[in-house]
Motif scaffolding. Structure first.
Motif, PDB file in Angstrom:
ATOM      1  N   ALA A 171      54.263  27.079 -30.318  1.00 61.00           N
ATOM      2  CA  ALA A 171      54.942  28.202 -30.973  1.00 61.00           C
ATOM      3  C   ALA A 171      53.991  28.968 -31.883  1.00 61.00           C
ATOM      4  O   ALA A 171      54.427  29.821 -32.654  1.00 61.00           O
ATOM      5  N   ASP A 172      52.707  28.701 -31.802  1.00 62.67           N
ATOM      6  CA  ASP A 172      51.706  29.270 -32.697  1.00 62.67           C
ATOM      7  C   ASP A 172      51.624  30.792 -32.517  1.00 62.67           C
ATOM      8  O   ASP A 172      51.237  31.275 -31.450  1.00 62.67           O
ATOM      9  N   PRO A 173      51.968  31.566 -33.544  1.00 60.81           N
ATOM     10  CA  PRO A 173      51.891  33.027 -33.409  1.00 60.81           C
ATOM     11  C   PRO A 173      50.493  33.520 -33.066  1.00 60.81           C
ATOM     12  O   PRO A 173      50.350  34.546 -32.394  1.00 60.81           O
ATOM     13  N   ASP A 174      49.470  32.799 -33.514  1.00 60.71           N
ATOM     14  CA  ASP A 174      48.102  33.226 -33.211  1.00 60.71           C
ATOM     15  C   ASP A 174      47.825  33.195 -31.710  1.00 60.71           C
ATOM     16  O   ASP A 174      47.071  34.032 -31.188  1.00 60.71           O
ATOM     17  N   ILE A 175      48.420  32.223 -31.007  1.00 66.39           N
ATOM     18  CA  ILE A 175      48.244  32.166 -29.554  1.00 66.39           C
ATOM     19  C   ILE A 175      48.987  33.315 -28.895  1.00 66.39           C
ATOM     20  O   ILE A 175      48.460  33.982 -27.996  1.00 66.39           O
ATOM     21  N   PHE A 176      50.213  33.583 -29.340  1.00 65.55           N
ATOM     22  CA  PHE A 176      50.955  34.720 -28.793  1.00 65.55           C
ATOM     23  C   PHE A 176      50.162  36.018 -28.961  1.00 65.55           C
ATOM     24  O   PHE A 176      50.119  36.860 -28.056  1.00 65.55           O
TER      25      PHE A 176
ATOM     26  N   ARG B 182      51.308  28.391 -24.732  1.00 62.54           N
ATOM     27  CA  ARG B 182      50.890  27.004 -24.538  1.00 62.54           C
ATOM     28  C   ARG B 182      49.554  26.771 -25.241  1.00 62.54           C
ATOM     29  O   ARG B 182      48.754  27.703 -25.401  1.00 62.54           O
ATOM     30  N   ASP B 183      49.342  25.529 -25.617  1.00 61.58           N
ATOM     31  CA  ASP B 183      48.049  25.141 -26.166  1.00 61.58           C
ATOM     32  C   ASP B 183      47.013  25.293 -25.055  1.00 61.58           C
ATOM     33  O   ASP B 183      47.132  24.650 -24.006  1.00 61.58           O
ATOM     34  N   PRO B 184      46.012  26.141 -25.240  1.00 66.52           N
ATOM     35  CA  PRO B 184      45.062  26.378 -24.149  1.00 66.52           C
ATOM     36  C   PRO B 184      44.217  25.163 -23.779  1.00 66.52           C
ATOM     37  O   PRO B 184      43.614  25.146 -22.696  1.00 66.52           O
ATOM     38  N   LYS B 185      44.192  24.148 -24.633  1.00 65.19           N
ATOM     39  CA  LYS B 185      43.381  22.964 -24.338  1.00 65.19           C
ATOM     40  C   LYS B 185      44.057  22.038 -23.337  1.00 65.19           C
ATOM     41  O   LYS B 185      43.403  21.462 -22.470  1.00 65.19           O
ATOM     42  N   ASP B 186      45.390  21.870 -23.450  1.00 64.00           N
ATOM     43  CA  ASP B 186      46.055  20.892 -22.584  1.00 64.00           C
ATOM     44  C   ASP B 186      47.395  21.367 -22.026  1.00 64.00           C
ATOM     45  O   ASP B 186      48.080  20.607 -21.342  1.00 64.00           O
ATOM     46  N   GLY B 187      47.776  22.614 -22.292  1.00 64.11           N
ATOM     47  CA  GLY B 187      48.975  23.177 -21.680  1.00 64.11           C
ATOM     48  C   GLY B 187      50.292  22.790 -22.292  1.00 64.11           C
ATOM     49  O   GLY B 187      51.343  23.182 -21.780  1.00 64.11           O
ATOM     50  N   ARG B 188      50.285  22.045 -23.413  1.00 64.33           N
ATOM     51  CA  ARG B 188      51.575  21.677 -24.003  1.00 64.33           C
ATOM     52  C   ARG B 188      52.222  22.913 -24.637  1.00 64.33           C
ATOM     53  O   ARG B 188      51.521  23.845 -25.053  1.00 64.33           O
TER      54      ARG B 188
ATOM     55  N   TYR C 187      48.885  26.128 -10.425  1.00 62.24           N
ATOM     56  CA  TYR C 187      48.999  27.574 -10.601  1.00 62.24           C
ATOM     57  C   TYR C 187      49.755  27.963 -11.869  1.00 62.24           C
ATOM     58  O   TYR C 187      49.894  29.154 -12.159  1.00 62.24           O
ATOM     59  N   LEU C 188      50.245  26.982 -12.631  1.00 56.79           N
ATOM     60  CA  LEU C 188      50.980  27.275 -13.856  1.00 56.79           C
ATOM     61  C   LEU C 188      50.017  27.832 -14.903  1.00 56.79           C
ATOM     62  O   LEU C 188      49.054  27.166 -15.278  1.00 56.79           O
ATOM     63  N   PRO C 189      50.241  29.053 -15.395  1.00 56.09           N
ATOM     64  CA  PRO C 189      49.310  29.618 -16.370  1.00 56.09           C
ATOM     65  C   PRO C 189      49.409  28.913 -17.718  1.00 56.09           C
ATOM     66  O   PRO C 189      50.500  28.624 -18.201  1.00 56.09           O
ATOM     67  N   ILE C 190      48.251  28.646 -18.309  1.00 62.22           N
ATOM     68  CA  ILE C 190      48.177  27.888 -19.554  1.00 62.22           C
ATOM     69  C   ILE C 190      47.481  28.688 -20.652  1.00 62.22           C
ATOM     70  O   ILE C 190      48.003  28.846 -21.751  1.00 62.22           O
ATOM     71  N   THR C 191      46.304  29.182 -20.371  1.00 63.78           N
ATOM     72  CA  THR C 191      45.511  29.859 -21.397  1.00 63.78           C
ATOM     73  C   THR C 191      45.990  31.295 -21.600  1.00 63.78           C
ATOM     74  O   THR C 191      46.639  31.883 -20.723  1.00 63.78           O
TER      75      THR C 191
ATOM     76  N   PHE D 147      47.299  15.274 -18.179  1.00 62.49           N
ATOM     77  CA  PHE D 147      47.186  15.102 -19.626  1.00 62.49           C
ATOM     78  C   PHE D 147      48.146  14.013 -20.103  1.00 62.49           C
ATOM     79  O   PHE D 147      49.246  13.846 -19.562  1.00 62.49           O
ATOM     80  N   ASP D 148      47.735  13.300 -21.152  1.00 60.19           N
ATOM     81  CA  ASP D 148      48.504  12.160 -21.644  1.00 60.19           C
ATOM     82  C   ASP D 148      49.873  12.557 -22.195  1.00 60.19           C
ATOM     83  O   ASP D 148      50.798  11.740 -22.194  1.00 60.19           O
ATOM     84  N   TRP D 149      50.035  13.772 -22.677  1.00 59.56           N
ATOM     85  CA  TRP D 149      51.276  14.162 -23.316  1.00 59.56           C
ATOM     86  C   TRP D 149      52.416  14.392 -22.330  1.00 59.56           C
ATOM     87  O   TRP D 149      53.589  14.349 -22.710  1.00 59.56           O
ATOM     88  N   GLU D 150      52.104  14.621 -21.059  1.00 60.21           N
ATOM     89  CA  GLU D 150      53.105  15.106 -20.110  1.00 60.21           C
ATOM     90  C   GLU D 150      54.216  14.092 -19.813  1.00 60.21           C
ATOM     91  O   GLU D 150      55.410  14.429 -19.855  1.00 60.21           O
TER      92      GLU D 150
END
Length: 310
Positions: A61-66, A52-58, A24-28, A131-134
């Protein structure tokens, strides 16, 4: 004297919980918009936001995503939108400030000191990672820390406070952080009214005990008099009990999936709005009124939603 209404902040996603901890953690951006609007409708007057990165939830800080969610939330709610300046582990200061400097929000968070943050403790509870990064991200908390030096704090106050008219949610993870804020005020870097967020129950910070909360409130009162507002967030299972305690002491509350993934013992919260609705119900049953966004703006001396850049 009539007691104040309670300001409810909802922290939608954060940067510490990982997708494998809760479905239930929002990512996108779409999920963050949906969760934020629902939380505001449930009674939150301040929405605290990370990206968060919409692809994998990491954490990102990308302003474009905000900017993919900030204008949409503003269009659909009257809530105060509060952007992180903490970002996520390993982010440089310029990276952490990029979104806030672009968006020029009414409010941002400001951590009042460097801290250890025991992310690694959560890694043991996850059996299957999405995801591998977690896993390395969580385990990395054992050998790293979140840096917020005096220089960093001063820089944030100047670039956002003086540069954009931003007001701060001063996040205090320990007693010394309150004294750090007092020093900054002595240096004339910021003027009240203050909004302090006492953070309890994070491994590396002060424990989630009522005695600790009382000490932090009383210390702030000695240092700042009565000219401040305060709130509390408590990690995990401590979230609701500490929020209720703080309201009974005259303070405000913060809930959200950034701080706790559960609604009750062994029960995952299916949304941020579920947590907002629960704390609102508990407070209403104790005869507390809930602050509207405009009441929060007035009490915290915010510049208003018409002066943001989104």
């Amino acid at each position: 004297m009539a007691r104040k209404s309670v300001i409810i902040t909802c922290a939608i996603t954060g940067s510490l919980h990982t997708p494998s901890m809760s479905p239930y953690l929002p990512i996108t951006p779409d999920e963050i918009v949906k969760e934020s609007v629902a939380a505001a409708e449930a009674g939150a007057s301040i929405i605290h936001l990370h990206a968060r990165d919409p692809k994998d939830g990491r954490p990102s800080a990308d302003p474009d995503i905000f900017m993919q969610f900030l204008p949409r939330i503003k269009q659909q709610t009257g809530a105060v939108l509060n952007i992180t300046t903490g970002g996520g582990p390993g982010m440089a200061l310029d990276e952490r400030l990029a979104a806030a400097e672009r968006a020029s929000p009414e409010m941002t968070s400001l951590n009042m000191g460097s801290i250890n943050n025991g992310l690694f403790a959560g890694a043991r509870r996850i059996k299957d990672y999405r995801f591998d990064w977690e896993k390395p991200f969580l385990e990395g908390g054992k050998s790293s820390y979140f840096e917020n030096s005096f220089q960093n704090i001063e820089t944030i106050m100047k670039r956002l406070g003086q540069g954009h008219g931003v007001r701060f949610e001063f996040e205090c993870y320990d007693l010394g952080h309150i004294y750090n804020l007092a020093y900054m005020l002595d240096q004339k870097l910021y003027e009240g009214p203050l909004f302090l967020q006492f953070i309890l129950g994070i491994l590396g910070g002060v424990g989630a005990e009522v005695d600790n909360l009382l000490l932090m409130v009383r210390t702030a009162q000695r240092l700042f008099g009565d000219s401040f507002e305060w709130s509390v967030l408590a990690a995990g299972r401590h979230q609701m009990p500490m929020c209720v305690h703080n309201a009974l002491m005259g303070g405000n509350v913060r809930v959200g999936l950034e701080d706790s993934l559960n609604l009750g013992p062994g029960e995952l919260a299916k949304s941020n709005a579920d947590q907002v609705a629960k704390i609102r119900r508990l407070l209403s049953e104790l005869s507390f009124d809930i602050a509207t966004p405009d009441e929060a703006r007035q009490r915290l001396a915010l510049k208003g939603g018409h002066q943001v850049n989104f």
